[in-house]
Design a protein around this motif. Structure first.
Motif, PDB file in Angstrom:
ATOM      1  N   GLY A 114       0.792  -1.071  -0.054  1.00  0.00           N
ATOM      2  CA  GLY A 114       0.034  -0.171  -0.011  1.00  0.00           C
ATOM      3  C   GLY A 114       0.895   1.172  -0.051  1.00  0.00           C
ATOM      4  N   GLY A 115       0.243   2.341  -0.360  1.00  0.00           N
ATOM      5  CA  GLY A 115       0.991   3.491  -0.409  1.00  0.00           C
ATOM      6  C   GLY A 115       1.273   3.892   1.136  1.00  0.00           C
ATOM      7  N   GLN A 116       0.490   3.724   2.088  1.00  0.00           N
ATOM      8  CA  GLN A 116       0.727   3.879   3.385  1.00  0.00           C
ATOM      9  C   GLN A 116       2.273   3.456   3.674  1.00  0.00           C
ATOM     10  N   THR A 204      -5.023  16.398  -3.602  1.00  0.00           N
ATOM     11  CA  THR A 204      -4.977  16.378  -2.091  1.00  0.00           C
ATOM     12  C   THR A 204      -6.012  15.745  -1.451  1.00  0.00           C
ATOM     13  N   ASN A 205      -5.760  14.777  -0.551  1.00  0.00           N
ATOM     14  CA  ASN A 205      -6.636  14.378   0.543  1.00  0.00           C
ATOM     15  C   ASN A 205      -6.000  15.075   1.682  1.00  0.00           C
ATOM     16  N   PRO A 206      -7.149  15.990   2.347  1.00  0.00           N
ATOM     17  CA  PRO A 206      -8.695  15.854   2.324  1.00  0.00           C
ATOM     18  C   PRO A 206      -9.404  16.917   1.449  1.00  0.00           C
ATOM     19  N   LEU A 232       5.679  13.271  -4.896  1.00  0.00           N
ATOM     20  CA  LEU A 232       4.466  13.503  -5.047  1.00  0.00           C
ATOM     21  C   LEU A 232       3.460  12.165  -4.773  1.00  0.00           C
ATOM     22  N   ASP A 233       2.379  12.321  -4.094  1.00  0.00           N
ATOM     23  CA  ASP A 233       1.421  11.201  -3.798  1.00  0.00           C
ATOM     24  C   ASP A 233       0.272  11.233  -4.697  1.00  0.00           C
ATOM     25  N   ASN A 234       0.522  10.482  -5.774  1.00  0.00           N
ATOM     26  CA  ASN A 234      -0.694  10.321  -6.721  1.00  0.00           C
ATOM     27  C   ASN A 234      -1.580   9.291  -6.387  1.00  0.00           C
ATOM     28  N   LEU A 260       2.218   5.696  -5.993  1.00  0.00           N
ATOM     29  CA  LEU A 260       1.134   5.401  -6.769  1.00  0.00           C
ATOM     30  C   LEU A 260       0.391   4.427  -5.968  1.00  0.00           C
ATOM     31  N   SER A 261      -0.914   4.007  -6.215  1.00  0.00           N
ATOM     32  CA  SER A 261      -1.424   2.966  -5.146  1.00  0.00           C
ATOM     33  C   SER A 261      -2.608   2.288  -6.128  1.00  0.00           C
ATOM     34  N   LEU A 262      -2.947   1.050  -5.945  1.00  0.00           N
ATOM     35  CA  LEU A 262      -4.004   0.388  -6.773  1.00  0.00           C
ATOM     36  C   LEU A 262      -5.266   0.563  -5.784  1.00  0.00           C
ATOM     37  N   SER A 263      -5.183   1.289  -4.855  1.00  0.00           N
ATOM     38  CA  SER A 263      -6.400   1.308  -3.564  1.00  0.00           C
ATOM     39  C   SER A 263      -7.598   2.131  -4.249  1.00  0.00           C
ATOM     40  N   LYS A 264      -7.108   3.128  -4.887  1.00  0.00           N
ATOM     41  CA  LYS A 264      -8.234   4.033  -5.348  1.00  0.00           C
ATOM     42  C   LYS A 264      -8.870   3.655  -6.714  1.00  0.00           C
TER      43      LYS A 264
END
Ligand SMILES: Cc1ncc(COP(=O)(O)O)c(C=O)c1O
Length: 431
Positions: A114-116, A204-206, A232-234, A260-264
């Motif tokens: 995960g990105g986390q 950006t989250n949030p 950069l958090d994409n 990057l992440s597959l989560s979203k």
């Protein structure tokens, strides 16, 4: 001497990580709401929606994997190397080279759980304590920023964040505002000489803000001038899942680290993060993966492998996710206007340029949003109070107590009723 389990002493780093952090409370509330309390209207958390078109593709691909005896066994019974699945890494590097002309190869990639986890590794590699007693921090050029970073430092006082400028793209009456980077503040922070990296989520989250191409280019130039990386958090952005509703170019440069992440995309259960970085950083991430977890999950990489090889992964956002979330965002914005206006609340929403959150600014609250959050929870509406997203700011700022993050990706009735109750409680708490 016997010792009860409750009196075990944790190390300093252990105490910091095991404290009841914002992210833990958030994940706990969300997990409980999803599993134990079906009445709770879930506008908190960062869970993506079940997007039917995308889930159909995932099911199809799972059926294909299960039917492929050799492939299925490989996926379930083998550890991948800690860097990631070699075929996946080759395919992704090739896709990014041919699509964007980025000068990268598999040696620039590392998979994480995960990105986390990627951010835990990156931040603690680039900030904290250094030789000769030096200390470095992560600079967040625009607060509010992702709550999940807040507790990741192994050292206290890990972030320094800059307050943004606020613009009103449709004039003050439009109820839409946008944060932009205050570059004078960023330059002042950099001038202190103790910054290990600049980091920002885009979108950006949030807030759903998307840093403009010009802002990213300027951050990149500042990072290069100070000889530090720009992270950069994409997670919601480019190249995938592409949850952006405003033109924004994918950005890479040799001193830039992309996560990057597959989560979203709809696969948070597979826990797949991807780091694109200078080779020494990618190799350090690989070592950390080996130390912390031996290897990463194989399933996410195997599900999307053919889509990476064919390039289809770049189309899923624009063709499937964007229309789905754009409709959700428009419906929720309509309810915000309807209920908040009717309740006589002084409100504004951040421009929704990406991701699936509304960032609601309640301008005349008598109470902080931490308290409003509790009142809403008692009415079975789960939100995230804004206070959690302003870590690293050195001065207090009343604005940090006036915002709520709302995830509008759940069923329409849940979101509509949630927004109605928010308006009702905000009106009761108004000055
Ligand atoms: C901005 C941002 N970055 C990173 C993550 C981490 O996501 P994951 O660990 O599921 O890849 C999230 C999750 O919500 C996020 O919102």
């Amino acid at each position: 001497m016997s010792q009860s389990a409750s009196s075990f002493e944790f190390s300093l780093a252990g105490r910091k990580l095991a404290a009841r952090s914002g992210i833990l409370a958030l994940m706990d509330d969300m997990g409980r709401a999803l599993t134990l309390d079906p009445q709770m209207r879930m506008l908190g958390g960062g869970n993506p929606a079940v997007v039917p078109g995308l889930q159909a593709l995932v099911r199809e691909r799972m059926a294909e994997l299960v039917a492929d005896a050799g492939g299925f066994e490989r996926m379930m019974v083998s550890y991948d190397p800690p860097q990631g699945n070699p075929r996946f890494l080759r395919a992704l590097a090739e896709l990014l080279r041919r699509t964007y002309g980025w000068d990268i190869g598999p040696q620039n990639l590392a998979i994480t759980c995960g990105g986390q986890s990627a951010f835990f590794f990156l931040f603690n590699l680039l900030a904290g304590r250094f030789d000769g007693g030096r200390r470095k921090k992560i600079l967040l050029p625009l607060a509010p920023e992702y709550i999940g970073y807040a507790d990741q430092g192994l050292e206290p006082d890990f972030f320094v964040a800059c307050r943004p400028a606020i613009e009103w793209p449709q004039g003050r009456e439009g109820n839409v505002f946008k944060y932009t980077i205050d570059f004078a503040a960023v330059e002042r922070a950099l001038a202190r000489g103790n910054i290990g990296a600049i980091a920002a989520s885009r979108p950006t989250n949030p807030t759903g803000n998307v840093l403009t191409d010009a802002e990213v280019a300027r951050l990149s130039a500042l990072a290069a001038a100070h000889d530090i990386p720009l992270i950069l958090d994409n997670a919601y952005g480019a190249p995938f899942p592409g949850l952006m509703f405003t033109p924004a170019k994918p950005f890479w440069a040799p001193h830039v680290i992309l996560a990057l992440s597959l989560s979203k995309l709809g696969l948070p259960g597979t826990r797949t993060g991807i780091v694109i970085a200078p080779e020494p950083v990618a190799m350090a991430i690989t070592s950390l993966t080996a130390v912390v977890g031996l290897a990463n999950g194989t399933i996410g990489q195997q599900i999307v492998l053919p889509w990476v090889e064919s390039g289809k992964i770049l189309e899923l956002g624009p063709k499937i996710l964007r229309p789905f979330y754009a409709e959700k965002a428009a419906a929720a914005a309509g309810w915000a206007r309807e209920f908040l206006d009717a309740a006589g609340v002084d409100w504004a929403l951040h421009a929704h340029e990406g991701a699936f959150f509304h960032w609601l600014w309640l301008k005349n609250l008598r109470i902080p949003t931490l308290e409003l959050y509790e009142r809403l929870k008692a009415r079975k509406v789960l939100t995230v109070p804004g206070e959690h997203f302003f870590f690293g700011l050195e001065e207090d700022w009343p604005h940090r107590h006036e915002c709520l993050r709302l995830n509008f990706s759940r069923e329409a009735e849940v979101v509509r009723e949630g927004y109605r109750l928010i308006a009702e409680e905000a009106a009761k708490a108004a000055r």
